[in-house]
Scaffold this active site. Structure first.
Site, PDB file in Angstrom:
ATOM      1  N   ARG A  33      19.879 -32.640  -9.199  1.00 44.40           N
ATOM      2  CA  ARG A  33      18.634 -33.410  -9.238  1.00 44.40           C
ATOM      3  C   ARG A  33      18.496 -34.150 -10.566  1.00 44.40           C
ATOM      4  O   ARG A  33      18.666 -33.565 -11.632  1.00 44.40           O
ATOM      5  CB  ARG A  33      17.425 -32.495  -9.058  1.00 44.40           C
ATOM      6  CG  ARG A  33      16.110 -33.265  -9.111  1.00 44.40           C
ATOM      7  CD  ARG A  33      14.905 -32.390  -8.797  1.00 44.40           C
ATOM      8  NE  ARG A  33      14.480 -31.580  -9.908  1.00 44.40           N
ATOM      9  CZ  ARG A  33      13.215 -31.483 -10.339  1.00 44.40           C
ATOM     10  NH1 ARG A  33      12.246 -32.161  -9.738  1.00 44.40           N
ATOM     11  NH2 ARG A  33      12.907 -30.699 -11.351  1.00 44.40           N
ATOM     12  N   ARG A  74      -1.092 -39.078 -16.127  1.00 50.69           N
ATOM     13  CA  ARG A  74      -0.775 -38.364 -17.365  1.00 50.69           C
ATOM     14  C   ARG A  74      -1.715 -38.776 -18.489  1.00 50.69           C
ATOM     15  O   ARG A  74      -2.266 -39.887 -18.462  1.00 50.69           O
ATOM     16  CB  ARG A  74       0.669 -38.649 -17.791  1.00 50.69           C
ATOM     17  CG  ARG A  74       1.676 -38.007 -16.870  1.00 50.69           C
ATOM     18  CD  ARG A  74       3.112 -38.320 -17.273  1.00 50.69           C
ATOM     19  NE  ARG A  74       4.018 -37.774 -16.292  1.00 50.69           N
ATOM     20  CZ  ARG A  74       4.450 -36.506 -16.274  1.00 50.69           C
ATOM     21  NH1 ARG A  74       4.061 -35.671 -17.222  1.00 50.69           N
ATOM     22  NH2 ARG A  74       5.242 -36.075 -15.330  1.00 50.69           N
ATOM     23  N   LYS A 215       8.034 -33.885  -1.324  1.00 46.34           N
ATOM     24  CA  LYS A 215       7.631 -32.736  -2.140  1.00 46.34           C
ATOM     25  C   LYS A 215       6.208 -32.344  -1.758  1.00 46.34           C
ATOM     26  O   LYS A 215       5.288 -33.152  -1.825  1.00 46.34           O
ATOM     27  CB  LYS A 215       7.731 -33.086  -3.624  1.00 46.34           C
ATOM     28  CG  LYS A 215       9.182 -33.226  -4.075  1.00 46.34           C
ATOM     29  CD  LYS A 215       9.307 -33.858  -5.438  1.00 46.34           C
ATOM     30  CE  LYS A 215       8.860 -32.947  -6.553  1.00 46.34           C
ATOM     31  NZ  LYS A 215       8.987 -33.640  -7.868  1.00 46.34           N
ATOM     32  N   THR A 273      11.025 -24.351  -8.356  1.00 44.59           N
ATOM     33  CA  THR A 273      10.248 -24.189  -9.597  1.00 44.59           C
ATOM     34  C   THR A 273       9.996 -22.738 -10.023  1.00 44.59           C
ATOM     35  O   THR A 273       9.477 -21.941  -9.251  1.00 44.59           O
ATOM     36  CB  THR A 273       8.917 -24.969  -9.533  1.00 44.59           C
ATOM     37  OG1 THR A 273       9.219 -26.327  -9.172  1.00 44.59           O
ATOM     38  CG2 THR A 273       8.210 -24.971 -10.877  1.00 44.59           C
TER      39      THR A 273
HETATM   40  P1  PGA Z   1       8.480 -31.449 -10.693  1.00 47.44           P
HETATM   41  O1  PGA Z   1       8.311 -30.988  -9.206  1.00 47.44           O
HETATM   42  O2  PGA Z   1       9.460 -30.534 -11.344  1.00 47.44           O
HETATM   43  O3  PGA Z   1       8.960 -32.837 -10.579  1.00 47.44           O
HETATM   44  O4  PGA Z   1       7.082 -31.364 -11.229  1.00 47.44           O
HETATM   45  C1  PGA Z   1       8.452 -29.668  -8.794  1.00 47.44           C
HETATM   46  C2  PGA Z   1       7.151 -28.905  -8.808  1.00 47.44           C
HETATM   47  O5  PGA Z   1       6.066 -29.475  -9.024  1.00 47.44           O
HETATM   48  O6  PGA Z   1       7.239 -27.704  -8.529  1.00 47.44           O
HETATM   49 MN    MN Z   2       5.828 -31.573  -9.269  1.00 53.87          MN
END
Ligand code: PGA
Ligand code: MN
Length: 471
Positions: A33, A74, A215, A273
């Site tokens: 990734r 952000r 996602k 994550t």
């Molecule tokens: P990110 O996505 O690492 O791009 O934030 C994964 C998550 O939010 O778990």
């Molecule tokens: Mn995320």
């Protein structure tokens, strides 16, 4: 080292060397990734080159997954940085200007138009909780409910259903164009809110229709995962932002629900994550993390993902190897504890053939492998969705299709020439199994394919004894 559950590793400063990328492959990674929220275009170019180089060295295709940032708000620049928040403190979110203890700009000037008094705003992955008191002249006046520390550039989470930002931001469009130029294999879309968001990204792809991994990291997405699964090719259970947008205690059950929904739809699910978070700084995982990886496998995930562990951690190789070891043990010994999958509907000939292949394999015949010949990868996806008890070897001519298959549970792809006819196709699978040492003479395999070759979708099953070739 391999497991049937696939491993996605995020590349970053800690893993951007030939030695490390190749090491991650040896430790079980098949998908890499690139998080387009971080790094420069030059970093990304280099990472793709490293993965392609590793492909050459290890002699099998690997997938590059580009993760587009999506509509994430952000904080702008803060001074002092970080700002320490205390309960009761007032803080303003402004369209522009400098940032300090009294307030700061965000990357979304229109934020005030979307928020109302009483809304909850979280900063820095939930470290700081603010409550909206008033919205005036483009500024959002808040009061701090739970104190903490926030830095420049950290996330601002607001109720996703009211966020007016488009699903695909100008930055995502730019990222998508770069992803095409880099000839990557998979695209992940962040902060999806519903099926229309996936359709919007899809419409920007034109003829270069790469698989989209939606996602799931907002409440609206959790609520309409069935709709999203109709549009997307796979989902990622993005527990990082999910745990900010929703109460943490809901995550374990949401994970099970989402994996089950993906399985029922026959789409891959990635659990992501903090799987081995402590391994960012330690060579061994906590018992809780070990249990988390095993539970993702038992829930029925197609893949598990590492983020900081391999991108910025001190032990990228160890983290990947640990994930693989845990997954393969859970696969081989966890049978009795595996989640009972939701019923799948087999409404096409291809799906019915895949289902039949898996049930023949489960019989007393002693089938050692299932093979297929596919030019689009469709049959491989259908076979993976059945979770057969033996390896699925997919013979696929185009290398880019082979790369995209790296995410599929239990599937290994092999090269193939386009055969002249059905007998040629059976022969190439028979010979391929032997050449690659995957089966021996007289082993029994089940072959799924389309006949006539190239002019039909999967419609055929053969119970085949290896070596009893037809030519
Ligand atoms: P990110 O996505 O690492 O791009 O934030 C994964 C998550 O939010 O778990
Ligand atoms: Mn995320």
């Amino acid at each position: 080292m391999t497991a049937r559950t696939k491993l996605v590793c995020t590349l970053g400063p800690a893993s951007s060397t030939p030695k490390m990328v190749q090491g991650l492959v040896r430790a079980g990674a098949s998908v890499f990734r690139l998080n387009f929220s971080h790094g420069t275009p030059e970093d990304h170019d280099r990472m793709v080159a490293l993965v392609r180089q590793a492909e050459e060295v290890v002699g099998r295709p690997l997938a590059v997954l580009v993760d587009l940032p999506g509509p994430k708000v952000r904080l702008g620049q803060l001074d002092p940085d970080p700002v320490v928040f205390r309960p009761g403190q007032r803080f303003e979110l402004r369209p522009d200007g400098p940032g300090d203890e009294t307030g700061a700009p965000t990357t979304y000037p229109g934020l005030a138009g979307d928020l109302r008094p009483g809304d909850r705003v979280l900063l820095a992955d939930g470290a700081v909780e603010l409550s909206v008191e008033a919205v005036e002249e483009g500024a959002v006046r808040t009061r701090c409910v739970a104190g903490g520390v926030a830095r420049s550039g950290q996330g601002v989470n607001v109720p996703a259903e009211r966020l007016g930002l488009p699903a695909v931001t100008p930055r995502d469009r730019d990222g998508l164009a770069r992803a095409f130029a880099l000839e990557v294999d998979l695209i992940a879309q962040s902060f999806v809110r519903g099926p229309e968001d996936v359709r919007e990204l899809r419409s920007l792809m034109g003829s270069r229709n790469l698989p989209i991994i939606a996602k799931i990291e907002t409440r609206p997405a959790v609520e309409d995962v069935a709709g999203i699964l109709e549009e997307a090719d796979a989902i990622m259970i993005a527990r990082g932002d999910l745990g900010v947008e929703l109460p943490n205690e809901e995550i374990p059950l949401i994970q099970k629900e989402l994996v089950r929904a993906a399985r029922a739809a026959g789409r891959p699910a990635i659990v992501a994550t903090q799987m081995l978070e402590s391994m960012i700084h330690a060579p061994r995982p906590t018992r809780a993390e070990t249990t988390d990886v095993a539970n993702a496998v038992l829930d029925g995930a197609d893949a598990v993902m590492l983020s900081g562990e391999t991108a910025v951690g001190d032990y990228p190789f160890e983290a990947a190897a640990t994930a693989t070891t845990i997954a393969s043990y859970a696969e081989s010994r966890g049978g009795p504890f595996r989640a009972i999958p939701a019923a799948r509907h087999h409404t096409t000939a291809g799906a019915a053939v895949a289902h039949a292949a898996a049930s023949i394999q489960a019989s007393e015949l002693g089938v050692v492998a299932i093979t297929c010949y596919t030019e689009t990868g469709r049959t491989a996806k259908l076979l993976s969705a059945e979770r057969p008890g033996v390896p699925v070897y997919a013979f696929i001519p185009p290398v880019d299709v082979r790369r995209a298959m790296c995410l599929l549970w239990g599937v290994e792809t092999l090269p193939a020439e386009v055969p002249a006819d059905t007998d040629g196709m059976i022969a190439l699978m028979d010979e391929g199994l032997q050449i690659h040492g995957l089966a021996r003479t007289d082993d029994l395999v089940v072959m799924a394919a389309a006949s006539p070759t190239g002019r039909a979708t999967t419609n055929m099953l053969k119970i085949h004894r290896v070596g009893s070739s037809v030519r």
